[in-house]
Design a protein around this motif. Structure first.
Motif, PDB file in Angstrom:
ATOM      1  N   VAL A 265      40.033   6.086  35.185  1.00 25.51           N
ATOM      2  CA  VAL A 265      40.297   4.687  34.844  1.00 25.51           C
ATOM      3  C   VAL A 265      40.898   3.979  36.057  1.00 25.51           C
ATOM      4  CG1 VAL A 265      41.530   3.144  33.269  1.00 25.51           C
ATOM      5  CG2 VAL A 265      40.807   5.411  32.457  1.00 25.51           C
ATOM      6  N   GLU A 266      40.436   2.753  36.276  1.00 21.10           N
ATOM      7  CA  GLU A 266      41.047   1.942  37.335  1.00 21.10           C
ATOM      8  C   GLU A 266      41.578   0.642  36.742  1.00 21.10           C
ATOM      9  OE1 GLU A 266      37.625   1.027  39.915  1.00 21.10           O
ATOM     10  OE2 GLU A 266      37.658  -1.053  39.294  1.00 21.10           O
ATOM     11  N   THR A 267      42.589   0.089  37.405  1.00 15.81           N
ATOM     12  CA  THR A 267      42.976  -1.287  37.128  1.00 15.81           C
ATOM     13  C   THR A 267      43.092  -2.001  38.473  1.00 15.81           C
ATOM     14  OG1 THR A 267      44.426  -2.724  35.822  1.00 15.81           O
ATOM     15  CG2 THR A 267      45.495  -0.931  37.040  1.00 15.81           C
ATOM     16  N   CYS A 268      43.476  -3.270  38.462  1.00 15.87           N
ATOM     17  CA  CYS A 268      43.410  -4.087  39.679  1.00 15.87           C
ATOM     18  C   CYS A 268      44.753  -4.753  39.976  1.00 15.87           C
ATOM     19  CB  CYS A 268      42.354  -5.180  39.523  1.00 15.87           C
ATOM     20  SG  CYS A 268      40.745  -4.550  39.065  1.00 15.87           S
ATOM     21  N   PRO A 269      44.957  -5.142  41.234  1.00 18.16           N
ATOM     22  CA  PRO A 269      46.220  -5.786  41.610  1.00 18.16           C
ATOM     23  C   PRO A 269      46.564  -6.995  40.739  1.00 18.16           C
ATOM     24  CG  PRO A 269      44.950  -5.251  43.574  1.00 18.16           C
ATOM     25  CD  PRO A 269      44.071  -4.934  42.399  1.00 18.16           C
ATOM     26  N   HIS A 270      45.540  -7.799  40.392  1.00 11.76           N
ATOM     27  CA  HIS A 270      45.850  -9.026  39.623  1.00 11.76           C
ATOM     28  C   HIS A 270      46.337  -8.721  38.216  1.00 11.76           C
ATOM     29  CE1 HIS A 270      41.459  -8.452  40.297  1.00 11.76           C
ATOM     30  NE2 HIS A 270      41.357  -8.520  38.996  1.00 11.76           N
ATOM     31  N   TYR A 271      45.860  -7.629  37.605  1.00  6.46           N
ATOM     32  CA  TYR A 271      46.364  -7.287  36.266  1.00  6.46           C
ATOM     33  C   TYR A 271      47.793  -6.740  36.334  1.00  6.46           C
ATOM     34  CZ  TYR A 271      41.358  -7.432  35.245  1.00  6.46           C
ATOM     35  OH  TYR A 271      40.056  -7.815  35.135  1.00  6.46           O
ATOM     36  N   LEU A 272      48.144  -6.206  37.503  1.00  9.70           N
ATOM     37  CA  LEU A 272      49.460  -5.587  37.672  1.00  9.70           C
ATOM     38  C   LEU A 272      50.519  -6.584  38.152  1.00  9.70           C
ATOM     39  CD1 LEU A 272      48.196  -2.326  39.387  1.00  9.70           C
ATOM     40  CD2 LEU A 272      49.170  -2.505  37.084  1.00  9.70           C
ATOM     41  N   HIS A 273      50.055  -7.721  38.660  1.00 13.53           N
ATOM     42  CA  HIS A 273      50.989  -8.684  39.254  1.00 13.53           C
ATOM     43  C   HIS A 273      51.071  -9.993  38.471  1.00 13.53           C
ATOM     44  CE1 HIS A 273      53.349 -10.688  42.287  1.00 13.53           C
ATOM     45  NE2 HIS A 273      52.409 -11.561  42.545  1.00 13.53           N
ATOM     46  N   CYS A 274      49.978 -10.449  37.931  1.00 11.61           N
ATOM     47  CA  CYS A 274      49.945 -11.752  37.264  1.00 11.61           C
ATOM     48  C   CYS A 274      50.091 -11.569  35.752  1.00 11.61           C
ATOM     49  CB  CYS A 274      48.624 -12.459  37.552  1.00 11.61           C
ATOM     50  SG  CYS A 274      48.211 -12.536  39.305  1.00 11.61           S
ATOM     51  N   ALA A 275      50.460 -12.653  35.079  1.00 12.56           N
ATOM     52  CA  ALA A 275      50.545 -12.617  33.615  1.00 12.56           C
ATOM     53  C   ALA A 275      50.015 -13.934  33.069  1.00 12.56           C
ATOM     54  CB  ALA A 275      51.987 -12.402  33.170  1.00 12.56           C
ATOM     55  N   ALA A 276      49.350 -13.842  31.926  1.00 11.92           N
ATOM     56  CA  ALA A 276      48.701 -15.019  31.332  1.00 11.92           C
ATOM     57  C   ALA A 276      49.690 -16.164  31.140  1.00 11.92           C
ATOM     58  CB  ALA A 276      48.087 -14.628  29.992  1.00 11.92           C
ATOM     59  N   GLU A 277      50.929 -15.810  30.770  1.00 12.90           N
ATOM     60  CA  GLU A 277      51.942 -16.837  30.489  1.00 12.90           C
ATOM     61  C   GLU A 277      52.203 -17.731  31.699  1.00 12.90           C
ATOM     62  OE1 GLU A 277      52.030 -13.629  29.823  1.00 12.90           O
ATOM     63  OE2 GLU A 277      53.333 -13.112  28.126  1.00 12.90           O
ATOM     64  N   ASP A 278      51.952 -17.202  32.908  1.00  8.67           N
ATOM     65  CA  ASP A 278      52.290 -17.939  34.131  1.00  8.67           C
ATOM     66  C   ASP A 278      51.100 -18.699  34.718  1.00  8.67           C
ATOM     67  OD1 ASP A 278      54.743 -16.681  33.900  1.00  8.67           O
ATOM     68  OD2 ASP A 278      54.110 -14.975  35.132  1.00  8.67           O
ATOM     69  N   ILE A 279      49.908 -18.532  34.159  1.00  2.00           N
ATOM     70  CA  ILE A 279      48.728 -19.149  34.774  1.00  2.00           C
ATOM     71  C   ILE A 279      48.626 -20.605  34.321  1.00  2.00           C
ATOM     72  CG2 ILE A 279      46.199 -19.064  34.960  1.00  2.00           C
ATOM     73  CD1 ILE A 279      46.408 -16.012  34.649  1.00  2.00           C
ATOM     74  N   PRO A 280      48.588 -21.526  35.277  1.00  5.14           N
ATOM     75  CA  PRO A 280      48.600 -22.946  34.906  1.00  5.14           C
ATOM     76  C   PRO A 280      47.246 -23.412  34.356  1.00  5.14           C
ATOM     77  CG  PRO A 280      48.382 -22.705  37.281  1.00  5.14           C
ATOM     78  CD  PRO A 280      48.555 -21.316  36.733  1.00  5.14           C
ATOM     79  N   ASP A 281      47.273 -24.518  33.652  1.00  8.68           N
ATOM     80  CA  ASP A 281      46.032 -25.172  33.267  1.00  8.68           C
ATOM     81  C   ASP A 281      45.227 -25.440  34.532  1.00  8.68           C
ATOM     82  OD1 ASP A 281      47.106 -25.131  30.778  1.00  8.68           O
ATOM     83  OD2 ASP A 281      47.449 -27.297  30.628  1.00  8.68           O
ATOM     84  N   ARG A 282      43.940 -25.327  34.442  1.00  8.61           N
ATOM     85  CA  ARG A 282      43.011 -25.518  35.575  1.00  8.61           C
ATOM     86  C   ARG A 282      43.218 -24.460  36.669  1.00  8.61           C
ATOM     87  NH1 ARG A 282      41.143 -31.374  35.359  1.00  8.61           N
ATOM     88  NH2 ARG A 282      42.239 -32.156  33.544  1.00  8.61           N
ATOM     89  N   GLY A 283      43.938 -23.404  36.375  1.00 10.24           N
ATOM     90  CA  GLY A 283      44.182 -22.361  37.383  1.00 10.24           C
ATOM     91  C   GLY A 283      43.001 -21.411  37.492  1.00 10.24           C
ATOM     92  N   VAL A 284      41.844 -21.968  37.843  1.00 14.78           N
ATOM     93  CA  VAL A 284      40.611 -21.179  37.821  1.00 14.78           C
ATOM     94  C   VAL A 284      40.563 -20.099  38.901  1.00 14.78           C
ATOM     95  CG1 VAL A 284      39.106 -22.808  36.619  1.00 14.78           C
ATOM     96  CG2 VAL A 284      39.519 -23.089  39.070  1.00 14.78           C
ATOM     97  N   LEU A 285      41.458 -20.170  39.890  1.00 15.47           N
ATOM     98  CA  LEU A 285      41.505 -19.085  40.883  1.00 15.47           C
ATOM     99  C   LEU A 285      41.899 -17.762  40.225  1.00 15.47           C
ATOM    100  CD1 LEU A 285      43.185 -20.904  43.895  1.00 15.47           C
ATOM    101  CD2 LEU A 285      40.837 -20.045  43.783  1.00 15.47           C
ATOM    102  N   TYR A 286      42.512 -17.823  39.045  1.00 11.22           N
ATOM    103  CA  TYR A 286      42.916 -16.615  38.328  1.00 11.22           C
ATOM    104  C   TYR A 286      41.819 -16.104  37.399  1.00 11.22           C
ATOM    105  CZ  TYR A 286      47.732 -17.721  39.710  1.00 11.22           C
ATOM    106  OH  TYR A 286      48.882 -17.991  40.415  1.00 11.22           O
ATOM    107  N   LYS A 287      40.695 -16.800  37.345  1.00 14.02           N
ATOM    108  CA  LYS A 287      39.656 -16.367  36.407  1.00 14.02           C
ATOM    109  C   LYS A 287      38.977 -15.107  36.907  1.00 14.02           C
ATOM    110  CE  LYS A 287      35.359 -17.440  34.066  1.00 14.02           C
ATOM    111  NZ  LYS A 287      34.245 -18.397  33.831  1.00 14.02           N
ATOM    112  N   CYS A 288      38.951 -14.097  36.052  1.00 14.31           N
ATOM    113  CA  CYS A 288      38.218 -12.872  36.317  1.00 14.31           C
ATOM    114  C   CYS A 288      37.891 -12.276  34.957  1.00 14.31           C
ATOM    115  CB  CYS A 288      39.038 -11.903  37.165  1.00 14.31           C
ATOM    116  SG  CYS A 288      40.611 -11.444  36.410  1.00 14.31           S
ATOM    117  N   ALA A 289      37.024 -11.262  34.948  1.00 15.70           N
ATOM    118  CA  ALA A 289      36.658 -10.642  33.679  1.00 15.70           C
ATOM    119  C   ALA A 289      36.680  -9.129  33.815  1.00 15.70           C
ATOM    120  CB  ALA A 289      35.256 -11.103  33.262  1.00 15.70           C
ATOM    121  N   PRO A 290      37.344  -8.440  32.854  1.00 17.99           N
ATOM    122  CA  PRO A 290      38.124  -8.994  31.752  1.00 17.99           C
ATOM    123  C   PRO A 290      39.300  -9.825  32.282  1.00 17.99           C
ATOM    124  CG  PRO A 290      38.130  -6.559  31.742  1.00 17.99           C
ATOM    125  CD  PRO A 290      37.358  -6.999  32.909  1.00 17.99           C
TER     126      PRO A 290
END
Ligand SMILES: [Zn+2]
Length: 471
Positions: A265-290
């Motif tokens: 199993v792998e995970t990524c830096p953005h899942y380990l550092h960022c949190a949904a609560e902190d992502i601003p409206d229109r913050g599309v630079l944070y968009k990734c899937a999942p």
């Protein structure tokens, strides 16, 4: 030529040593404790790194380079410079977003041609497992791919196709025969489609991150992972879950591993550092899937790394041109910042190490953990761990000097990949890559005034022709 690097903090699989690393023709030949250096070692031409930590060059098991075919998104030259600046000495390129997608040996050869003489660091190539190419899988393995990638859902752009259960079952006996891992983007379409339909009938605001998060529910990952575990049990292939985002899948994965299934199993830096609560409206630079999920989810991913249930961290470096991120209007009347229209993908090769370290050091993890998650474990996944992944005699002198106590602010100048987009822009991160060596040669050096790269790119491919089971 014989030379040496000395550091008070050499990160080896046997712990952190005050040691001198001896390098001969690009290979590590010895790691000597500095407390008792024999004169023939002490007299070698040596660079003393002092208190800078010396780690094995990082290995990124999940890089989208997009060349040939979509070089305007990213390319071998820019991606591997970003990698060198980020402490990565090997990247393993994904088989999609490029054109042609890497699903046949002919396409693999075109990719090799595109990469030649351009790469600042070494690379290996994943092959694609798509709808209907099952007879190409073993030839791709013989031609030297490190393993295969499949999508259970539309991958976001045309070229590469997703694969359903029935067609995956045609491919799995061939995958199992190669002994190579199958890396899977684990999200299923139906729960995402249902969520989007519900959101649209209730007038959801697509400028809000919470709308995007609701559109890609945990259930989509859970259902996909459940299906993959069942198939792994049946076909006994090496299953690798890429970019795990949901903590809810952890018990299922732990149970499958306890049953002895060959799952990583792998995970990524953005899942380990960022949190949904902190992502601003229109913050599309944070968009990734999942998607990036809650802060509580982030904590659970760290616990799973600690417990060894998540094996490794990979960047999923997935760049695109700025207009695809919908940061500005692409046509008159369009409002930028809609999460349903922006490209999903985060580019991070040049800062991923510091993003992870920023979080890891505050949570009590060490550089030995980093070496395991970002070098040895991904090298094992790609089958190149006899050559890279740790500071030990016999391995390539792929090394990175890192100042864990320095901090820096992310600016476009430190990114080096083609389009200088980053959710981390203007953020102050902990830990700074100072130098990167590829097979004993310095390919990147950061001084206080400037960054310097090797003049001639020396990166080459790890191509591993696999002895396949005869059947
Ligand atoms: Zn990816």
């Amino acid at each position: 030529m014989v030379h040496a690097l000395r550091s008070r903090r050499v990160i080896t699989p046997h712990g952190e040593l005050d040691a001198t690393v001896v390098i001969e023709d690009g290979i590590i030949t010895a790691v000597h404790p500095n407390a008792h250096l024999e004169s023939h070692i002490a007299n070698l031409p040596t660079e003393d790194l002092g208190n800078l930590a010396l780690l094995p060059g990082l290995v990124d098991a999940h890089t989208h380079i997009n060349e040939p075919g979509r070089t305007e998104w990213e390319g071998f030259a820019t991606a591997t410079r970003a990698a060198a600046a980020g402490g990565f000495t090997t990247v393993v390129d994904m088989p999609l977003n490029c054109l042609p997608e890497t699903t046949t040996v002919a396409a693999l050869e075109l990719k090799r041609e595109a990469a030649r003489n351009q790469c600042m660091v070494d690379y290996a190539l994943w092959g694609g497992c798509v709808d209907g190419n099952q007879l190409h899988l073993e030839p791709l393995a013989r031609a030297g791919v490190a393993g295969f990638k499949a999508f259970l859902i539309y991958p976001g752009c045309d070229g590469f196709t997703s694969i359903d259960r029935a067609n995956l079952e045609h491919a799995l006996p061939h995958i199992a025969a190669t002994g190579l891992p199958l890396l899977v983007h684990a999200e299923l379409e139906p729960s995402i489609a249902a969520s989007i339909a519900h959101l649209n009938t209730t007038g959801a605001d697509w400028f809000k991150y919470s709308t995007y998060l609701a559109a890609r529910p945990d259930a989509a990952e859970l259902q996909a992972i459940e299906l993959l575990i069942a198939l792994c049990r049946q076909y006994r292939f090496r299953l690798h879950i890429v970019h795990l985002s949901t903590m809810q899948a952890l018990p299922m994965l732990a149970a499958a591993r306890a049953d002895g299934l060959p799952i990583t199993v792998e995970t990524c830096p953005h899942y380990l550092h960022c949190a949904a609560e902190d992502i601003p409206d229109r913050g599309v630079l944070y968009k990734c899937a999942p998607p990036i999920r809650s802060a509580a989810n982030r904590d659970a991913l760290w616990s799973a790394l600690k417990d060894g249930l998540i094996d490794l961290i990979a960047t999923d470096h997935s760049p695109c041109p700025p207009d695809m991120k919908r940061l500005t209007a692409t046509q008159p009347g369009e409002e930028p910042g809609r999460f349903d229209e922006a490209w999903g993908g985060i580019a991070s090769l040049s800062v991923a190490f510091s993003v992870v370290w920023t979080e890891a050091h505050t949570r009590g993890f060490t550089l030995s953990h980093i070496a395991q998650w970002l070098s040895l474990a991904p090298a094992k996944l790609a089958g190149i761990d006899t050559q890279v992944g740790s500071i030990e005699p016999g391995k390539h002198a792929n090394l990175v000097a890192f100042d864990p106590d320095a901090s820096f602010t992310v600016t476009p100048e430190v990114l080096y990949y083609r389009h200088k987009l980053s959710p981390y822009m203007n953020e102050t991160l902990q830990g700074l890559v100072r130098s990167t060596w590829l097979r004993g040669e310095r390919v990147f050096q950061r001084t206080d005034n400037s960054d310097v790269f090797a003049i001639t790119p020396q990166g080459r491919e790890y191509a591993l022709p696999y002895p396949l089971d005869t059947h």
